[in-house]
Design a protein around this motif. Structure first.
Motif, mmCIF file in Angstrom:
data_model
loop_
_atom_site.group_PDB
_atom_site.id
_atom_site.type_symbol
_atom_site.label_atom_id
_atom_site.label_comp_id
_atom_site.label_asym_id
_atom_site.label_seq_id
_atom_site.Cartn_x
_atom_site.Cartn_y
_atom_site.Cartn_z
ATOM 1 N N ARG F 17 1.509 3.649 -1.617
ATOM 2 C CA ARG F 17 1.199 2.995 -2.699
ATOM 3 C C ARG F 17 -0.394 3.656 -2.835
ATOM 4 N N PHE F 20 -4.464 4.084 -8.562
ATOM 5 C CA PHE F 20 -4.693 5.052 -9.172
ATOM 6 C C PHE F 20 -6.540 5.194 -9.793
ATOM 7 N N LYS F 383 -2.569 0.529 -12.220
ATOM 8 C CA LYS F 383 -1.462 1.096 -11.365
ATOM 9 C C LYS F 383 -1.565 2.238 -10.155
ATOM 10 N N THR F 385 0.560 5.350 -6.977
ATOM 11 C CA THR F 385 1.345 5.963 -6.731
ATOM 12 C C THR F 385 3.257 5.132 -5.702
ATOM 13 N N VAL F 386 3.639 6.454 -6.424
ATOM 14 C CA VAL F 386 5.131 6.075 -5.109
ATOM 15 C C VAL F 386 5.619 6.853 -3.890
ATOM 16 N N MET F 387 5.993 6.936 -2.824
ATOM 17 C CA MET F 387 5.629 7.241 -1.867
ATOM 18 C C MET F 387 6.062 7.106 -1.322
ATOM 19 N N GLU F 388 7.384 7.247 -1.096
ATOM 20 C CA GLU F 388 8.979 6.721 -0.203
ATOM 21 C C GLU F 388 9.340 7.248 0.377
ATOM 22 N N MET F 389 9.566 8.520 -0.453
ATOM 23 C CA MET F 389 10.150 9.769 0.131
ATOM 24 C C MET F 389 10.366 9.677 1.746
ATOM 25 N N ARG F 392 8.912 4.401 4.537
ATOM 26 C CA ARG F 392 8.096 4.107 4.157
ATOM 27 C C ARG F 392 6.933 4.024 5.228
ATOM 28 N N GLU F 404 7.767 12.395 2.114
ATOM 29 C CA GLU F 404 6.375 11.623 1.638
ATOM 30 C C GLU F 404 5.656 11.254 3.070
ATOM 31 N N VAL F 407 1.913 12.254 3.507
ATOM 32 C CA VAL F 407 0.515 11.747 2.397
ATOM 33 C C VAL F 407 0.434 10.314 2.671
#
Ligand code: FES
Ligand code: FES
Ligand code: FES
Ligand SMILES: [Fe+3]
Ligand SMILES: [Fe+3]
Ligand SMILES: [Fe+3]
Lengths: 420, 164, 164, 420, 164, 420
Positions: F17, F20, F383, F385-389, F392, F404, F407
């Protein structure tokens, strides 16, 4: 923004004063976005006729939150925050359009018209490598939604879970206004907007202030199109109602001007200034008909915080004022007619269009005056406005518009939501 | 329309038409707006709209005058009725293209850019867009029978008092 | 003055005069300022003032050269004496109108817009206004006998080193 | 701005240092508006000759406070805050003009030339309905006023009740400067201004800094128009006076250059750079006459915080530097001659005008260098300037301008008012 | 080069060339980009570079098309392949100067200014610079054999999708 | 920025995460300038070939600190803060040039190419009057310096005293990348830059994110120039290394596309959208040769925080992303070839240039998407972002780019330096 310290110290005179700091302080602006625009209000989102078919959408902003308003599969209306649930990309960036589904350009996460996440590219990886973890649930990653309700074809939405149903929020007076004014099907005649270099509340005050109308807009006064001596009134909801004053209606009947002794006194510009060569060379611009059969020629209904429905002669329009930072805002006009207008009526509305908008003979000053105030605030952060015309309360005065009760009503609502 | 359709022929713009288009700008930019209505025929069509309204076929516009009298009423508004902060325009007009050429009736399209300067010295690009003109020869002079101003932008910086 | 007074006749601007006006811009914009003085007669009048000074009849101005030597001194200032951040102009000139036409002495008025680009890539409209020119034919070439630059704005963004 | 915590922690070296943060910190800027510009200073407002007739006015800004300077009914001068007492609208928005009374465009409240509220439209309502409450007293709603004093036709004003009379604030040295320079009636030859992308204090330092003059302005040095080897001095008021150093005079006599051994040393640009092709093609621009009969060719008098009177050869001008936010400012020039100048003298002043202003051969760099400093500050908020030329005190050195005592004087005044 | 070298002669710009240059702008500005490739010969040279690269002799550029096919591929990119926020240009072209005039091959240089307007109504000067054109007469029509676009600025506001 | 209160409260999900607020909060930006850009990192400063001769310089910015990178007298490289030690003036203001010494325009203090103060005009005053105090030591007033190291002709510098040597900071993987890619002498083919209306980290995320590459850049995908089905990988340094994940390499081989069953699924734009008339009219733009003899056609090496070396087909370039305030940044491209390229190769690189930069068929979207995210953040400060591709963690997945992890690696480095 620090809740412990007073964000704004309000003058003891109450709603007859507004401290200048509320028009420029960035911390106040931030709080307004949270407590008002993401708070317990209903915000105008557009018209049902703008999105007739499945997938039709229009964009809107609720304070600083970008919103997609669309016709969903069930034929209902969805309002979704225009922000991808993956990494925040704006999903749609044309003001109007049609989308069968919402696909983010960045990684093509795919959402349906209800905002549910439908697919994630490579979620199963490639040849079993990569992809999303098993624990990833699409159901947890839909788009943020707004509650939506409509009234007479006008769409409203809210980010609040607590606010009461739309009609209760509006109250009988506003509901009546919309029944009267939006009872038949509209037709969109066009759009334009105005950038205002002033805090959003300065325009909202202006819209709630019939006191200025016949003075600032000399053009209308000279032509006796709108004068306080006409029959007219301000209405702000049932006395004692807990939203009394939040929304205001100001109306008048041109045909009933009792003559202008007040206007003939030498005390104000529009009453006295000699307009060399004034008098219309072509009067077709003010030819009108009785729009609603009730003789009302000016009808301005506001809904807190930032919506206006207007009838000025035969010009019909919605106006919504989008705040853009502490010292800027955008006023978005939607010009309307009725679906069953004949060509002559449409032509008349278009020509009367010279009265309104950024070049409007009787509206041209409304945006300008806000920037004059914004500039006047310089060096006066410790000072405040004075709003005592028509007394100090939010009570209306029957059949009189010589009052700032509407503006006091606006501040009553503001203070309630902001907790100041 | 495509390139070949556009240019009926490659007629030079007559000096008198160039002069008319320049004078239109100078009337407005150099504070002699009173001379502006006489550059149009009566009746005429002067219209300011936005590209989006134009493309989507919406009839509403920002300014609409269909008689010289209405043009004169705009002059009165600027000079004595409406209230606004004094400012100046400066017109740039280029890419003038002859769409239709006849001895006494020409159609031209051109690009314009107008800057606005306030008295405090701040200056900005105020409007850009397209002119679609119909210019006719009446009693020995060329005049605008139609000037459609199509703004590229749907948002106006506060107000439009002076014509574009 | 009104429309009819302005245009003595509808003479076309001669190609040589168009070329002179274009070359004036290219000298300045394309870094060959050394060629600029030769576009004027000697003596001449080159003056930059503001619209407010012009309207109110104030004689003070921002730049004033009444000889080719003074023009050359401005070139030296730009090239080697004065210190300022390097920048580029780009001239747009349009609405060129013939005010007075004679074989060897023309009066023209036109609108200009000049952008300024700094070496860091930032770019802005730097000046807009009116040119009032007197162009004369001397030894077979047209030259500026007078160019009065009237800026719409009384406020200058920091400095004016290159001529407008 | 929080008084409890130190707004600025000043380096222990005192006025030989200025911390870079004072040039960009928004909180510092806010405090300056209050403590300096609305504090115990006198601020230049214009010239009496600019407003000869009753109702003549010019606008000015005192820090961020908009001010109307006008000739009132009694033939005296009023300075009124340009902000309507009703809801804050800017009252006048043309830089110069004439107004018999001040009528706000918004609701036409009417003020006289002393700022007293004269009338309020509909204050009695219409047919007895609406209007202002009985308790509303016009006397309580006049415009904010500034105290005004003049000296030799120069108008100064203050928002402070405490500051001493103008002449005491200026002190004998400045009073003498104005008697010398403004003893006869001026004539305005024109105006222009420069937008500077730099903090206001950077230009003020520049004006208090003769050290830079002969180095930065190579044009003048090459032509031997101003060199530190000429007879000249800095004057900053009687030693020990409690305003010593606040205001500075720097003067020099071109005819007395003792020759340039220093300038011929190879150590600095204007002394060494080979200006290929340098040398004037037309020397008429530097033809001058002895303006005041005292042989002085450069005479720069500053008044804290932001005023400059200049004589450079025969160019006479006032300059006032209006701050516009932490990183911008506007330098407003008024170009002057004497009322009894003959045509030849006027023509000479106009042509010498090439030396000053935004295109001035010997002033063109002054605005530019401020933006070079502003940019240089990036990443250096914890660092400070070094001002040790001519020692560390604000004492002047007789007949020498090779000193930054003027800049140290400026900071002495700044620290006193800011309380840092 | 200096003033006299520049103007080989003072030939008037033929109406057909003015029309070509105007049509170039209108194709791009008025959303008929499909008509743009046909304004060039095939092969041709269309190149966008920066003034700094141009001055320093660096060959890299921002856009380079040497065939009508490459121009068409840019059209496809704009219409259907690349993703960007929709926007509009408006071209101003002035100070058009004939550098070399022959019946069937002309060299011209001119100044341009292009504004960009986004659909949210925000508008700004997007690019200014110089056009260096070679225009030739082929099968009865004038076309661009070369158009070199030299931007004054080395910094681009985000992206260039539509040609300048 | 107040160290006591948490500057950022990071979501408990950790590097999957990013809140923002980090993309727009001015206080966060200030802290980044100090803790990252003036902290323990190495920052790209340019190429040795850009400054071959003594005195050759180029300007660069390290966060908000302006820096001069120059070839000093000893033939080495100096990196000096571009800020005069006297009063802060920017010393050099042309992007590239040659200077035998650094002379400030304001008072002509003179510094040598090592940043040492050499002379101060009038330091001895004039005729013994004025000048600098005896205690003034030139040695105390040199320019601030950066530590400099180079690798394969790439120049890096740091304002930190603590950071380890460059090669240790980069680690073997990056060192290997540069040996492979920059092993031969480059030639500069040109420059350009892009203004991005987005926070600097949005572009850096993009460069660390191969997941987007084949989806956002439909042009490349349609032409099968870069697809995740090709052989390729992400490399981020030895597992467990304390800088694991800081720098990332993503590479792929066009010739190895295993076919596009994934791309033929109907789930994402580039796989489905019907590009009417798509297909190149002129394929010369994608004619290429095997640049390094290893078959790799796309090779993107990032160095934390803001450097990218790219090989895309035969386009070689460095990119550095300069932050400019919380919501803006500038992406500076240097286009390269090899010194020994023949004309055909140079011509090929120039034509392939259509693929990259502000008009690049396969890079045009990278700057744009950042502003789409920046706008999408509105109203969502609370809020993330979601970066789980790809899971984790920051572990890479062998031969897969559907992740990801890059990232997440970027945020791992960010959190370490920021202490959040
Ligand atoms: S940000 Fe929307 S799909 Fe990745
Ligand atoms: S604000 Fe001035 S009269 Fe109302
Ligand atoms: S500021 Fe650099 S020498 Fe004075
Ligand atoms: Fe109004
Ligand atoms: Fe100076
Ligand atoms: Fe990419």
């Amino acid at each position: 923004m620090d809740q412990d310290q007073a964000l704004i110290s309000w003058p003891e005179e109450g709603v007859t004063r507004a401290p200048f700091s509320v028009y420029s302080d960035p911390a106040v602006h931030e709080a307004e976005m949270t407590r008002i625009f993401r708070g317990a209000i209903w915000h105008y989102l557009g018209l049902e006729i703008e999105i007739p078919e499945t997938g039709d959408y229009r964009l809107m902003e609720v304070g600083d939150t970008p919103v997609i308003v669309l016709r969903n599969g069930a034929g209902g209306i969805s309002a979704l925050v225009n922000r991808c649930a993956h990494r925040g990309t704006t999903l749609l960036f044309e003001p109007f359009g049609n989308a069968k589904e919402l696909m983010c350009v960045y990684h093509n996460w795919l959402f349906d018209l209800d905002g549910d996440l439908k697919s994630v590219p490579f979620d199963r990886g490639i040849n079993g490598k990569g992809g999303m973890p098993d624990t990833f649930r699409k159901a947890d990653h839909g788009l943020d939604r707004l509650r939506v309700e409509t009234i007479n074809g006008l769409i409203f939405g809210t980010l609040s879970d607590d606010v009461e149903p739309l009609r209760d929020y509006l109250g009988p007076q506003v509901v009546g206004s919309f029944e009267r004014s939006a009872g038949r099907k509209f037709r969109v005649l066009g759009y334009y907007s105005q950038w205002l270099s002033s805090n959003w509340k300065l325009y909202c005050e202006n819209a709630s202030d019939p006191y200025h109308a016949t003075i600032l807009h000399a053009w209308a006064t000279k032509l006796k199109l709108n004068r306080l001596t006409m029959e007219g009134a301000i209405e702000m909801g049932r006395e004692g109602w807990d939203r009394e004053g939040w929304h205001q209606l100001s109306w008048s009947k041109m045909a009933t001007d009792k003559g202008g002794e007040v206007y003939d006194r030498a005390e104000f510009r529009s009453g006295t200034e000699s307009f060399e060569a004034f008098g219309l060379h072509d009067t077709s611009v003010i030819e009108q008909w009785d729009e609603y059969g009730d003789g009302i020629t000016t009808f301005i209904q506001t809904v807190f915080p930032n919506f206006v429905f207007q009838q000025i002669h035969n010009t019909l329009a919605t106006r919504v004022l989008v705040p853009r930072g502490p010292e800027g805002s955008e006023l978005i006009w939607t010009i309307l007619g009725f679906a069953d207008d004949d060509e002559k009526q449409t032509a008349g509305r278009i020509k009367q269009g010279n009265l309104i908008g950024p070049s409007g003979f009787i509206s041209l000053e409304d945006g300008m005056v806000g920037s004059l105030v914004q500039r006047g605030l310089g060096g006066g952060r410790d000072k405040a406005t004075v709003m005592e015309m028509g007394g100090r309360s939010i009570k209306t005065i029957s059949n009189s518009r010589a009052s700032e009760c509407g503006v006091r009503g606006l501040w009553t609502a503001y203070r309630a939501l902001m907790g100041v | 329309m495509n390139a070949t359709e556009v240019v009926i022929d490659n007629a030079h713009v007559p000096a008198a038409i160039s002069a008319l288009m320049a004078d239109y700008a100078h009337c407005i930019d150099n504070d002699r707006i009173e001379d502006w209505p006489a550059l149009f025929t009566d009746p005429c069509l002067y219209k300011i709209t936005t590209r989006d309204n134009y493309i989507r076929g919406f009839p509403a516009c920002i300014m609409l005058c269909d008689s010289r009298g209405m043009l004169m009423d705009r002059v009165v508004s600027v000079r004595s009725t409406n209230v606004f902060e004094p400012h100046r325009y400066r017109h740039m007009v280029s890419c003038i293209q002859v769409v239709e050429a006849a001895r006494d009736a020409w159609r031209l399209q051109s690009n314009y850019l107008v800057t606005r300067t306030m008295l405090d010295g701040t200056m900005a690009v105020f409007s850009t867009g397209e002119y679609q003109d119909r210019i006719v020869l009446t009693d020995g002079a060329y005049r605008f029978n139609e000037r459609i101003v199509i703004c590229d932008h749907g948002m106006i910086n506060n107000l439009i008092a002076l014509p574009l």
